[in-house]
Design an enzyme around this catalytic site. Structure first.
Site, PDB file in Angstrom:
ATOM      1  N   HIS A 122     -14.550  33.714 -11.060  1.00 42.65           N
ATOM      2  CA  HIS A 122     -15.183  34.113 -12.321  1.00 42.65           C
ATOM      3  C   HIS A 122     -15.104  33.007 -13.370  1.00 42.65           C
ATOM      4  O   HIS A 122     -14.016  32.535 -13.684  1.00 42.65           O
ATOM      5  CB  HIS A 122     -14.472  35.336 -12.911  1.00 42.65           C
ATOM      6  N   ARG A 147     -19.293  33.104 -10.433  1.00 43.51           N
ATOM      7  CA  ARG A 147     -19.926  34.154 -11.241  1.00 43.51           C
ATOM      8  C   ARG A 147     -19.813  33.744 -12.701  1.00 43.51           C
ATOM      9  O   ARG A 147     -18.710  33.379 -13.148  1.00 43.51           O
ATOM     10  CB  ARG A 147     -19.194  35.480 -11.011  1.00 43.51           C
ATOM     11  N   TYR A 159     -18.182  42.395 -21.806  1.00 48.82           N
ATOM     12  CA  TYR A 159     -17.607  42.460 -20.480  1.00 48.82           C
ATOM     13  C   TYR A 159     -17.541  41.097 -19.779  1.00 48.82           C
ATOM     14  O   TYR A 159     -18.548  40.401 -19.685  1.00 48.82           O
ATOM     15  CB  TYR A 159     -18.422  43.426 -19.602  1.00 48.82           C
ATOM     16  N   ASP A 209     -22.956  39.404 -13.010  1.00 42.32           N
ATOM     17  CA  ASP A 209     -22.639  40.836 -12.930  1.00 42.32           C
ATOM     18  C   ASP A 209     -23.197  41.551 -14.160  1.00 42.32           C
ATOM     19  O   ASP A 209     -22.772  41.282 -15.286  1.00 42.32           O
ATOM     20  CB  ASP A 209     -21.108  40.999 -12.863  1.00 42.32           C
ATOM     21  N   HIS A 211     -23.004  44.799 -14.537  1.00 42.74           N
ATOM     22  CA  HIS A 211     -22.054  45.888 -14.764  1.00 42.74           C
ATOM     23  C   HIS A 211     -22.725  47.201 -15.137  1.00 42.74           C
ATOM     24  O   HIS A 211     -22.317  47.882 -16.095  1.00 42.74           O
ATOM     25  CB  HIS A 211     -21.002  45.484 -15.798  1.00 42.74           C
ATOM     26  N   GLU A 235     -25.656  41.391  -9.765  1.00 40.62           N
ATOM     27  CA  GLU A 235     -24.800  42.487  -9.307  1.00 40.62           C
ATOM     28  C   GLU A 235     -24.896  43.714 -10.211  1.00 40.62           C
ATOM     29  O   GLU A 235     -24.979  43.580 -11.436  1.00 40.62           O
ATOM     30  CB  GLU A 235     -23.350  41.967  -9.310  1.00 40.62           C
ATOM     31  N   GLU A 261     -19.511  48.267  -5.705  1.00 41.32           N
ATOM     32  CA  GLU A 261     -18.055  48.226  -5.886  1.00 41.32           C
ATOM     33  C   GLU A 261     -17.481  49.600  -6.229  1.00 41.32           C
ATOM     34  O   GLU A 261     -16.305  49.849  -5.969  1.00 41.32           O
ATOM     35  CB  GLU A 261     -17.648  47.176  -6.940  1.00 41.32           C
ATOM     36  N   ARG A 282     -21.208  45.676  -1.835  1.00 41.91           N
ATOM     37  CA  ARG A 282     -19.988  45.290  -2.546  1.00 41.91           C
ATOM     38  C   ARG A 282     -18.817  46.219  -2.271  1.00 41.91           C
ATOM     39  O   ARG A 282     -17.781  46.123  -2.931  1.00 41.91           O
ATOM     40  CB  ARG A 282     -20.282  45.293  -4.050  1.00 41.91           C
ATOM     41  N   HIS A 311     -15.953  43.668  -2.973  1.00 40.52           N
ATOM     42  CA  HIS A 311     -15.295  43.606  -4.283  1.00 40.52           C
ATOM     43  C   HIS A 311     -13.890  43.037  -4.106  1.00 40.52           C
ATOM     44  O   HIS A 311     -13.135  43.525  -3.268  1.00 40.52           O
ATOM     45  CB  HIS A 311     -15.237  45.025  -4.845  1.00 40.52           C
ATOM     46  N   ASP A 315      -7.846  43.819  -9.633  1.00 38.38           N
ATOM     47  CA  ASP A 315      -7.303  45.174  -9.744  1.00 38.38           C
ATOM     48  C   ASP A 315      -7.238  45.866  -8.388  1.00 38.38           C
ATOM     49  O   ASP A 315      -6.904  47.047  -8.311  1.00 38.38           O
ATOM     50  CB  ASP A 315      -8.056  46.016 -10.784  1.00 38.38           C
ATOM     51  N   GLU A 338     -15.509  37.971  -3.032  1.00 39.41           N
ATOM     52  CA  GLU A 338     -15.045  37.745  -4.405  1.00 39.41           C
ATOM     53  C   GLU A 338     -13.559  37.436  -4.399  1.00 39.41           C
ATOM     54  O   GLU A 338     -12.789  38.054  -3.665  1.00 39.41           O
ATOM     55  CB  GLU A 338     -15.309  39.002  -5.247  1.00 39.41           C
ATOM     56  N   TRP A 401     -19.662  51.065 -19.031  1.00 41.04           N
ATOM     57  CA  TRP A 401     -18.873  49.833 -19.141  1.00 41.04           C
ATOM     58  C   TRP A 401     -18.944  49.083 -17.838  1.00 41.04           C
ATOM     59  O   TRP A 401     -18.793  49.639 -16.780  1.00 41.04           O
ATOM     60  CB  TRP A 401     -17.398  50.107 -19.473  1.00 41.04           C
TER      61      TRP A 401
END
Ligand code: GCO
Ligand code: MG
Length: 401
Positions: A122, A147, A159, A209, A211, A235, A261, A282, A311, A315, A338, A401
């Site tokens: 990223h 990305r 974001y 992305d 999102h 994405e 994702e 994803r 994905h 996290d 990713e 989000w």
């Protein structure tokens, strides 16, 4: 072999992770990831109160039957909490099976289809210059794919552009609120990729992305505007609950599309794959319910020229990443993985045999998925309540989000 115990751990070495450890009467153990960012404890309760009691005494070799038992046998099936919990068990069972066979997991899945996995990381910045510089720095380190997300003039940090995805993204342990404007975003984003191509050239893959923030017709417009810059993918262009929306996007743009994702089952991806409305899927080992179902998604995708792009944000624990890497090493239709890296303390708690070198990921060659979980060290990083941010339009309307 019999399952004698299943232990669930929640630790926060930089961010929260839920880990499953299965013990057997032959002394073999397996580790799985069951992390659901922002809803971790719901998965813990699902595991401890509902799954662990029905697992004790079962033969861990019967991975498929156990998966079917936990999924079909629940009556109330699907959903992120259920599927993350099942995934934690499923990964640990594959780990045990591969250890029992003395093979790295990818070998058990069918063996390697390639030597290394291209990954993307990223790059973000508060404006175009900063974001493009961050991308340049990653390319210098050897990444072939990046990305890029940038702040939007006239809006506070958005974001992916202020580092929020690299941390527990909340203030006072409560959700942070961000602001969004679709029109500002749509005006700004083509300029980001024009600047990126001018600065970075064409010998590098660029990803973006969205999102889930656009409607299909807005996403179609963005896809068209980005065509000259030849993105690797755009994405999560729209909220994918409305899968038919992808027909509209697809009809208007040749920018490759990635999604999934937040998907939990093959049914979430079925229409998108079989109608060839996307190019990359994803879904990821933990939120898809484990290796058992994700392998089926990969095979279905392969039939329709859809490639993998699992994905891999931080996290999901290094255990999930390990499973993704083993699957990717095997998958004939691997696309890209990713990789956003982990805080050092997370890599001490989860010491792994996978490695990242110059923009490529490699699985370990030892038996299982290769990630060890250090329980004593994990206990030094107790759970901290944490939420992902929420998003509002400038007039206060709650948005994706
Ligand atoms: C990605 C994801 C992340 C998510 C995060 C949410 O593409 O990596 O969109 O950036 O925001 O994983 O939990
Ligand atoms: Mg994403």
């Amino acid at each position: 072999m019999k399952i004698t115990d299943v232990k669930i751990f929640v630790c926060s070495p930089g961010r929260n992770f839920v880990t499953v450890k299965i013990h057997t009467d032959e002394g073999l153990t397996g580790i799985g990831d069951a992390t659901l960012n922002g809803r971790e404890k719901a998965v813990v309760a699902y595991l401890e109160d509902h799954l662990v009691p029905i697992l004790i005494g079962r033969d861990p070799a019967r991975i498929e039957d156990i998966w079917q038992y936990l999924y079909r046998g629940a009556y109330w099936r699907r959903g992120p909490v259920t599927m993350a919990a099942i995934a934690g068990i499923d990964m640990a069972l594959w780990d045990i099976k591969a250890k029992a066979a003395g093979m790295p997991l990818y070998d058990l899945l069918g063996g390697a289809s390639r030597d290394r996995l291209m990954c993307y990381s990223h790059a973000q910045g508060s404006d175009i210059g900063e974001a493009v510089d961050a991308a340049g720095a990653l390319i210098e380190k050897g990444y072939r794919a990046v990305r890029i997300q940038a702040g939007i003039p006239g809006l506070p940090p958005v974001y992916g552009a202020d580092g929020t995805t690299t941390n527990t993204a909340s203030e006072n342990n409560l959700p942070r609120e961000e602001l969004w404007s679709t029109s500002k975003y749509l005006r700004h984003t083509p300029g980001l990729f024009e600047a990126a191509r001018n600065a970075l050239g064409w010998d590098v893959e660029l990803l973006h992305d969205v999102h889930h923030r656009l409607t299909p017709i807005e996403a179609a417009r963005l896809g068209k505007d980005l065509e000259p810059f030849r993105l690797f993918w755009m994405e999560d262009a729209v909220a994918a609950e409305y899968q038919e929306g992808f027909r509209q996007i697809r009809a208007h743009t040749t920018t490759p599309l990635a999604v999934g994702e937040v998907f939990n089952t093959i049914w979430d991806a079925r229409l998108l794959i079989t109608e060839q409305l996307i190019d990359y899927i994803r879904m990821t080992s933990v939120h898809a319910g484990g290796i058992t179902p994700l392998r089926r998604v990969v095979d279905l995708a392969g039939v329709y020229n859809v490639r993998t792009g699992f994905h891999g944000a931080m996290d999901m624990s290094p255990v999930c990443l390990a499973c993704n890497i083993h699957l990717g090493y095997w998958a004939p239709n691997f696309g890209i993985q990713e990789y956003s890296g982990y805080p050092d303390e997370a890599l001490e708690v989860f010491s792994g045999t996978w490695t990242m070198r110059e923009g490529h990921l490699y699985p370990g060659q030892g038996p299982g998925h290769g990630v060890e979980f250090n329980e004593e060290l994990a206990a030094r990083y107790p759970y901290e309540r944490s939420y992902l941010p929420v998003n509002r339009l400038e007039d206060g309307t709650l948005w994706h989000w």
